[in-house]
Design a protein around this motif. Structure first.
Motif, mmCIF file in Angstrom:
data_model
loop_
_atom_site.group_PDB
_atom_site.id
_atom_site.type_symbol
_atom_site.label_atom_id
_atom_site.label_comp_id
_atom_site.label_asym_id
_atom_site.label_seq_id
_atom_site.Cartn_x
_atom_site.Cartn_y
_atom_site.Cartn_z
ATOM 1 N N PRO A 150 0.806 -1.231 0.000
ATOM 2 C CA PRO A 150 0.000 0.000 0.000
ATOM 3 C C PRO A 150 0.833 1.272 0.000
ATOM 4 O O PRO A 150 0.384 2.309 -0.510
ATOM 5 C CB PRO A 150 -0.837 -0.119 1.281
ATOM 6 C CG PRO A 150 -0.115 -1.081 2.139
ATOM 7 C CD PRO A 150 0.573 -2.032 1.216
ATOM 8 N N ALA A 158 0.323 3.997 -2.818
ATOM 9 C CA ALA A 158 0.015 5.377 -2.445
ATOM 10 C C ALA A 158 0.984 6.358 -3.113
ATOM 11 O O ALA A 158 0.580 7.432 -3.577
ATOM 12 C CB ALA A 158 0.075 5.532 -0.924
ATOM 13 N N GLN A 178 -8.306 4.459 -7.566
ATOM 14 C CA GLN A 178 -8.520 4.263 -6.139
ATOM 15 C C GLN A 178 -9.757 3.418 -5.874
ATOM 16 O O GLN A 178 -9.734 2.494 -5.043
ATOM 17 C CB GLN A 178 -8.660 5.619 -5.440
ATOM 18 C CG GLN A 178 -7.356 6.374 -5.289
ATOM 19 C CD GLN A 178 -7.553 7.711 -4.599
ATOM 20 O OE1 GLN A 178 -7.877 8.709 -5.235
ATOM 21 N NE2 GLN A 178 -7.372 7.725 -3.300
ATOM 22 N N THR A 206 -3.954 2.079 1.435
ATOM 23 C CA THR A 206 -3.402 3.328 0.909
ATOM 24 C C THR A 206 -4.079 4.559 1.496
ATOM 25 O O THR A 206 -3.515 5.665 1.408
ATOM 26 C CB THR A 206 -3.561 3.379 -0.625
ATOM 27 O OG1 THR A 206 -4.954 3.293 -0.963
ATOM 28 C CG2 THR A 206 -2.805 2.256 -1.287
ATOM 29 N N TYR A 227 -1.907 6.367 4.062
ATOM 30 C CA TYR A 227 -0.705 6.982 3.492
ATOM 31 C C TYR A 227 -1.061 8.148 2.571
ATOM 32 O O TYR A 227 -0.324 9.147 2.520
ATOM 33 C CB TYR A 227 0.104 5.927 2.741
ATOM 34 C CG TYR A 227 0.514 4.784 3.632
ATOM 35 C CD1 TYR A 227 1.431 4.982 4.665
ATOM 36 C CD2 TYR A 227 -0.021 3.513 3.474
ATOM 37 C CE1 TYR A 227 1.809 3.940 5.501
ATOM 38 C CE2 TYR A 227 0.348 2.467 4.298
ATOM 39 C CZ TYR A 227 1.253 2.690 5.316
ATOM 40 O OH TYR A 227 1.618 1.663 6.148
#
Length: 324
Positions: A114, A118, A134, A201, A204
């Protein structure tokens, strides 16, 4: 000595006055926002019932539980369950090794996934494409392993699965991913990453959104390309968040993913796929050995909190922020 006592006597009233003033202002702030604290009541009740209330049952790890006598009335057996697990159980060493190995693979390959995603999403400049990417990566997180296991079983089927069909096109024999001990653990790691990479993600990306954009502008003026900006600005900016998430992931090293493994494994891969949680399910739910399974759970929690505290101590010694 006399002058020292005089200084103490003179400073003590001033110190008490400051403390009283601070306490008074804090209490006034609490009273001013008293209705906001009422919102905490349902959360406190929920934690009390479902997190602290069950701690009463920890004593089952030291008792020969009888449903008739109840938890309190059952006789004590001391450390008998722990002695059985560590010295007499023929399966515990194997399931403990499987649990640690699967969790270790998930940390090695799943933890950075992730973060990398990200960073890649953060480099996308087309807003619509970024949102679509996303959304696609988030979707698997919202499905249970009961649903996803059916998809995985179909995709990896040696007779009808698309994966093996593509392998046959390049003259590779069909692979029994979920029945071959050599492929079962890698399959668990890959499917776990597929399910959780998008959801991971979020944290982050939130950290990346707080990075000061003037740093990037200054780096551009100095001639830094996108790679150097990522290495010297982006990664250091999210490093505290990465550290905290790593500490928490180590605390779950004995939670290798019951839902995933229970829905994907079979007797042919018990040797490499049977973990502590599946053992607890068989012993506790199917065989009613509640004391033994409570001892296993207590052992897991002790290992988890020890790893969290140890890692947190090491990280803080290295100059990073910890969780405590």
């Amino acid at each position: 000595m006399k002058s020292t006592n005089v200084v103490k006597n003179q400073t003590q009233p001033g110190l008490n006055k400051r403390l009283n003033s601070k306490f008074s202002s804090t209490w006034k702030e609490y009273r001013k926002n008293k209705y906001l604290f009422f919102l905490l009541i349902p959360i406190l009740i929920w934690y009390g019932i479902f997190h602290y209330g069950p701690l009463y049952g920890i004593q089952l790890a030291f008792k020969d539980f009888s449903p008739v006598k109840g938890i309190w009335g059952s006789p004590w057996v001391g450390l008998e369950y722990f002695k059985f697990l560590f010295f007499q159980s023929p399966d515990f060493l194997r399931i403990f090794r499987n649990t640690v190995l699967i969790s270790f693979y998930n940390i090695i390959f799943g933890f950075p996934a992730p973060i990398i995603l990200a960073l890649l999403l953060n480099e996308i400049r087309y807003g619509m494409f970024k949102k679509i990417a996303q959304s696609i990566t988030y979707i698997p997180h919202f499905f249970s392993w009961v649903v996803l296991s059916g998809i995985v079983i179909f995709m990896l089927s040696p007779s009808e699965g698309p994966v093996n069909y593509l392998l046959q096109l390049i003259n590779v024999e069909p692979i029994y991913f979920l029945a071959d001990p050599d492929y079962f653990r890698p399959t668990l790691v890959v499917t776990s990453i597929w399910k959780e990479i998008g959801w991971g993600t979020i944290i982050y990306l939130a950290a990346l959104s707080g990075v000061d954009q003037t740093l990037y502008e200054a780096a551009k003026i100095d001639g830094a390309n996108r790679l150097k900006q990522t290495l010297h600005i982006t990664i250091p900016a999210i490093l505290p968040v990465v550290t905290i998430m790593f500490i928490l992931s180590l605390g779950n090293i004995l939670n290798a993913g019951f839902d995933q493994i229970f829905n994907l494994y079979n007797p042919s891969v018990y040797e490499v796929g049977d973990i502590i949680d599946t053992y607890v399910y068989r012993a506790g739910i199917q065989n009613f050995q509640f004391g033994l399974t409570t001892a296993v759970g207590l052992f897991k929690n002790i290992i988890g909190i020890t790893l969290v505290l140890s890692t947190n101590y090491i990280v803080k010694k290295l100059g990073q922020e910890g969780v405590l």
